[in-house]
Design a protein around this motif. Structure first.
Motif, PDB file in Angstrom:
ATOM      1  N   THR A 244      11.603  -8.922 -13.210  1.00  0.00           N
ATOM      2  CA  THR A 244      12.012  -8.312 -14.481  1.00  0.00           C
ATOM      3  C   THR A 244      13.526  -8.249 -14.475  1.00  0.00           C
ATOM      4  O   THR A 244      14.133  -7.828 -13.490  1.00  0.00           O
TER       5      THR A 244
ATOM      6  N   CYS B 234       9.949 -11.285 -17.683  1.00  0.00           N
ATOM      7  CA  CYS B 234      10.803 -11.431 -18.864  1.00  0.00           C
ATOM      8  C   CYS B 234      12.103 -10.650 -18.720  1.00  0.00           C
ATOM      9  O   CYS B 234      12.235  -9.779 -17.853  1.00  0.00           O
ATOM     10  N   ARG B 235      13.052 -10.975 -19.599  1.00  0.00           N
ATOM     11  CA  ARG B 235      14.238 -10.149 -19.765  1.00  0.00           C
ATOM     12  C   ARG B 235      13.868  -9.020 -20.726  1.00  0.00           C
ATOM     13  O   ARG B 235      13.003  -9.173 -21.587  1.00  0.00           O
ATOM     14  N   VAL B 236      14.554  -7.904 -20.593  1.00  0.00           N
ATOM     15  CA  VAL B 236      14.296  -6.765 -21.480  1.00  0.00           C
ATOM     16  C   VAL B 236      15.620  -6.302 -22.085  1.00  0.00           C
ATOM     17  O   VAL B 236      16.509  -5.880 -21.340  1.00  0.00           O
TER      18      VAL B 236
ATOM     19  N   ASP C 143       5.626  -2.917 -16.576  1.00  0.00           N
ATOM     20  CA  ASP C 143       5.261  -3.302 -17.951  1.00  0.00           C
ATOM     21  C   ASP C 143       5.917  -4.595 -18.418  1.00  0.00           C
ATOM     22  O   ASP C 143       5.436  -5.231 -19.351  1.00  0.00           O
ATOM     23  N   TYR C 144       7.028  -4.980 -17.796  1.00  0.00           N
ATOM     24  CA  TYR C 144       7.801  -6.116 -18.318  1.00  0.00           C
ATOM     25  C   TYR C 144       7.980  -7.226 -17.284  1.00  0.00           C
ATOM     26  O   TYR C 144       9.038  -7.835 -17.204  1.00  0.00           O
TER      27      TYR C 144
ATOM     28  N   ILE D 255      16.510  -6.528 -16.511  1.00  0.00           N
ATOM     29  CA  ILE D 255      16.842  -5.497 -17.495  1.00  0.00           C
ATOM     30  C   ILE D 255      18.242  -5.766 -18.033  1.00  0.00           C
ATOM     31  O   ILE D 255      19.202  -5.855 -17.263  1.00  0.00           O
TER      32      ILE D 255
ATOM     33  N   ALA E  71      13.359  -0.813 -26.257  1.00  0.00           N
ATOM     34  CA  ALA E  71      13.284  -1.933 -25.323  1.00  0.00           C
ATOM     35  C   ALA E  71      12.516  -3.071 -25.994  1.00  0.00           C
ATOM     36  O   ALA E  71      11.486  -2.841 -26.634  1.00  0.00           O
ATOM     37  N   GLU E  72      13.030  -4.278 -25.856  1.00  0.00           N
ATOM     38  CA  GLU E  72      12.372  -5.418 -26.497  1.00  0.00           C
ATOM     39  C   GLU E  72      12.460  -6.635 -25.582  1.00  0.00           C
ATOM     40  O   GLU E  72      13.497  -6.886 -24.959  1.00  0.00           O
ATOM     41  N   ARG E  73      11.384  -7.384 -25.514  1.00  0.00           N
ATOM     42  CA  ARG E  73      11.334  -8.555 -24.648  1.00  0.00           C
ATOM     43  C   ARG E  73      12.247  -9.671 -25.145  1.00  0.00           C
ATOM     44  O   ARG E  73      12.145 -10.103 -26.287  1.00  0.00           O
ATOM     45  N   ASN E  74      13.146 -10.088 -24.279  1.00  0.00           N
ATOM     46  CA  ASN E  74      13.955 -11.297 -24.446  1.00  0.00           C
ATOM     47  C   ASN E  74      15.013 -11.270 -25.537  1.00  0.00           C
ATOM     48  O   ASN E  74      15.796 -12.210 -25.669  1.00  0.00           O
TER      49      ASN E  74
ATOM     50  N   GLU F  27      10.172   1.102 -15.058  1.00  0.00           N
ATOM     51  CA  GLU F  27       9.654  -0.243 -14.806  1.00  0.00           C
ATOM     52  C   GLU F  27       9.185  -0.393 -13.367  1.00  0.00           C
ATOM     53  O   GLU F  27       8.190  -1.068 -13.091  1.00  0.00           O
TER      54      GLU F  27
END
Length: 206
Positions: free
Chosen positions: A149, A200-202, A196-197, A151, A167-170, A191
């Motif tokens: 992950t 991916c980038r968050v 949870d993520y 962040i 917080a949103e993915r990518n 996290e």
């Protein structure tokens, strides 16, 4: 659970330690350049060394189950050099989980698909060296088989955690302008506990 922590003396690293250090189920070991009594870690959990040195990285990662990196770019290629060692040792020791702090500049651009934010007018920063270094690390993670992950907070002023952020993915949350060090560390801690993520980038912002 043993955690190997890099960047413990940085702003996010110290804020993370204040949160995670109270969790008795976590055994946090940190690699730092020189003695620092303010970290609140027992001396036996501190390795004095350099993240650019493979042997120092390996020592703090011995028997770790999770690796956390709050390393900055340090004005050079320390971040990518350290991550090269970290990923190789994780593979050797069969460690799967990695959480690292990046920058909002390497999130996807909303206005120009296929580009990073730092490559477009979405980013207000004129200098791109640090973002390019973080992008190099992101490429390493994508090419790995790890449960990673990354962040990616936007403008990061000092401040305590307010507990309310997006917080949103990518991508960076729309109209996101800033997020405090405290809330970035709080998200990192969350996290660590939830996963949870993974993969991916968050993007983080208020």
């Amino acid at each position: 659970m043993k955690i190997a922590l890099f960047g413990a003396t940085g702003r996010v690293g110290q804020a993370f330690l204040r949160l995670a250090g109270t969790n008795e189920q976590l055994d946090i070991y940190a690699l730092i350049r020189s003695s620092n009594d303010k970290l609140g870690l027992p001396k036996k959990r501190i390795v004095i060394g350099n993240a650019r040195c493979r042997e120092d990285v390996k020592e703090v990662m011995k028997d770790a189950e999770i690796v956390i990196s709050c390393l900055g770019t340090d004005g050079n290629d320390t971040l990518s050099a350290a991550m090269t060692h970290i990923l190789a040792i994780m593979q050797e020791q069969h460690i799967k989980r990695l959480i690292t702090i990046g920058t909002a500049g390497i999130l996807n651009s909303r206005c120009e698909p296929g580009k990073y934010r730092f490559e477009t007018n979405e980013s207000k920063r004129k200098l791109t060296r640090a973002a390019k270094e973080h992008a190099k690390v992101y490429d390493m993670l994508r090419d790995s088989s790890l449960d990673w992950t990354m962040i990616c907070p936007t403008y990061l002023p000092d401040g305590e955690a307010a507990g309310e952020y997006r917080a949103e993915r990518n991508v960076l949350p729309a109209e996101g302008k800033k997020i405090t060090v405290g809330d970035t560390a709080a998200f990192l801690y969350h996290e660590l506990l939830t996963g949870d993520y993974i993969g991916c980038r968050v993007g983080l912002a208020y």
